[in-house]
Write a protein that holds these residues in place. Structure first.
Motif, PDB file in Angstrom:
ATOM      1  N   ARG A 102      51.480  14.030  76.697  1.00 28.38           N
ATOM      2  CA  ARG A 102      51.651  14.765  77.409  1.00 28.38           C
ATOM      3  C   ARG A 102      51.220  14.764  78.904  1.00 28.38           C
ATOM      4  O   ARG A 102      50.991  13.293  79.156  1.00 28.38           O
ATOM      5  N   GLU A 184      42.926  24.037  74.727  1.00 23.57           N
ATOM      6  CA  GLU A 184      43.564  23.939  73.519  1.00 23.57           C
ATOM      7  C   GLU A 184      43.927  22.576  73.213  1.00 23.57           C
ATOM      8  O   GLU A 184      44.028  21.522  72.555  1.00 23.57           O
ATOM      9  N   LYS A 185      45.055  21.927  74.162  1.00 23.07           N
ATOM     10  CA  LYS A 185      45.548  20.588  74.355  1.00 23.07           C
ATOM     11  C   LYS A 185      44.805  18.922  74.418  1.00 23.07           C
ATOM     12  O   LYS A 185      44.607  18.153  73.626  1.00 23.07           O
ATOM     13  N   ASP A 187      41.372  19.547  73.331  1.00 24.48           N
ATOM     14  CA  ASP A 187      40.997  19.718  71.584  1.00 24.48           C
ATOM     15  C   ASP A 187      42.026  18.375  70.616  1.00 24.48           C
ATOM     16  O   ASP A 187      41.820  17.663  69.961  1.00 24.48           O
ATOM     17  N   GLU A 188      43.605  19.192  71.125  1.00 22.08           N
ATOM     18  CA  GLU A 188      44.436  18.442  69.767  1.00 22.08           C
ATOM     19  C   GLU A 188      44.362  17.032  70.336  1.00 22.08           C
ATOM     20  O   GLU A 188      45.278  16.212  69.347  1.00 22.08           O
ATOM     21  N   ASP A 189      44.765  16.740  72.199  1.00 18.56           N
ATOM     22  CA  ASP A 189      45.209  15.100  71.522  1.00 18.56           C
ATOM     23  C   ASP A 189      43.862  14.387  71.921  1.00 18.56           C
ATOM     24  O   ASP A 189      44.529  13.112  71.693  1.00 18.56           O
ATOM     25  N   GLU A 192      43.779  11.425  70.067  1.00 21.98           N
ATOM     26  CA  GLU A 192      45.143  10.853  69.095  1.00 21.98           C
ATOM     27  C   GLU A 192      45.964   9.915  70.630  1.00 21.98           C
ATOM     28  O   GLU A 192      46.902   9.061  70.582  1.00 21.98           O
TER      29      GLU A 192
END
Ligand code: CNA
Length: 271
Positions: A102, A184-185, A187-189, A192
């Protein structure tokens, strides 16, 4: 510097994906001034706008009273006048090599997009010039129309066709909400991210400035900046690497160490 970059090279070669956190310093080589560099930064050159304080030019309450200051500056910064740098093309190369996770950017210049980075990888944490809305009724104005105001009708402020409110590009001003996509991103990333490159930012604008700090201590972090900033200054982990250098110079070397320099050259030539 080659030796210092080795852990990053090995991590990328072993398949770890890179997440970038970046700011205005990555676009100074494109000719766009940053905010806070002494002498060359925008804040050091705002005297002509007669602002009560430098940040007022990006303050939504000040804009309501005096939109001219922002539009004077916008005419200098509007996308279309600038080309991506080697750094921006490296982001595209990382995407092509499938090692890009990202790109979190504070920049509003859209040079990541212009270099060919796909929307799914980009989080423009402070918005961009890509869309424009009325600050009162949120009616949309096309970017082309806004651009015409800026370029052709000197000194005219774009006005909403519906309610006559002022129109501004969707760049986030102080006092405005950040884009949903950022949350949103993130929370996703967040859990990780294994490898982070932080570049060209003073890490002073929150919440963005706090993101690299929230990464798990086991994440490899590389700071490329002209000065030490944020948690790289006060709360460094043993795995952190800090290079107080020009960001193009470091990414170019990284590219060479990965054996990708020919591909970078042809990517730049193609454009
Ligand atoms: P900033 O506060 O101006 O900090 C820039 C940092 O980059 C400083 O620490 C410099 O030392 C460093 N720097 C400058 N040139 C280089 C270089 N060539 N290589 C390495 N480091 C360099 O900018 P931030 O992004 O931290 O501040 C956040 C603001 C700036 C965001 O809200 C942006 O919207 C805003 N901004 C964006 C642009 C753009 O889109 N290009 C331009 C100016 C300001």
């Amino acid at each position: 510097m080659e030796q210092v970059l080795q852990p990053i090279v090995e991590a990328i070669k072993s398949g770890k994906k890179v997440t970038f956190f970046q700011g205005a310093g990555i676009s100074t080589n494109a000719g766009i001034p940053d905010f806070r560099s002494p002498k060359t930064g925008l804040y050091a050159n705002l005297a002509k706008l007669n602002l009560p304080y430098a940040e007022a030019v990006f303050d939504i309450d000040y804009f309501r009273e005096n939109p001219k200051a922002f539009y004077t500056l916008a005419s200098e910064l509007f996308p279309g006048k600038f080309m991506p740098t080697k750094y921006h093309y490296m982001l595209k190369l990382f995407q092509d090599k499938k090692v890009l996770k990202r790109v979190y950017t504070q920049n509003i210049d859209t040079l990541e997009r212009l270099a060919g980075v796909d929307d799914e990888f980009i989080v423009e944490a402070h918005g961009s010039f890509a869309n424009c809305h009325c600050i009162d009724c949120h009616n949309e104005m096309s970017t082309e129309e806004l651009k015409r105001h800026i370029n052709d009708k000197k000194d005219s402020i774009p006005i909403c066709a519906k309610c006559k409110g002022y129109v501004k590009p969707d760049i986030v001003f102080f006092g405005e909400a950040l884009p949903e996509k950022l949350f949103e991103k993130w929370d996703e990333d967040e859990d990780e991210i294994e490898l982070a490159i932080v570049a060209g930012t003073s890490l002073t604008v929150h919440p963005f400035a706090g993101l690299p700090e929230q990464l798990h201590r086991k994440t490899h972090r590389l700071l490329i900046n002209k000065e030490p900033v944020g948690s790289f200054k006060h709360n460094k982990s043993t795995k952190d690497i800090v290079l107080l250098e020009d960001c193009d110079k470091v990414l170019l070397l990284l590219c060479e160490l990965l054996g990708w320099e020919k591909e970078l050259e042809s990517l730049i030539e193609k454009d």
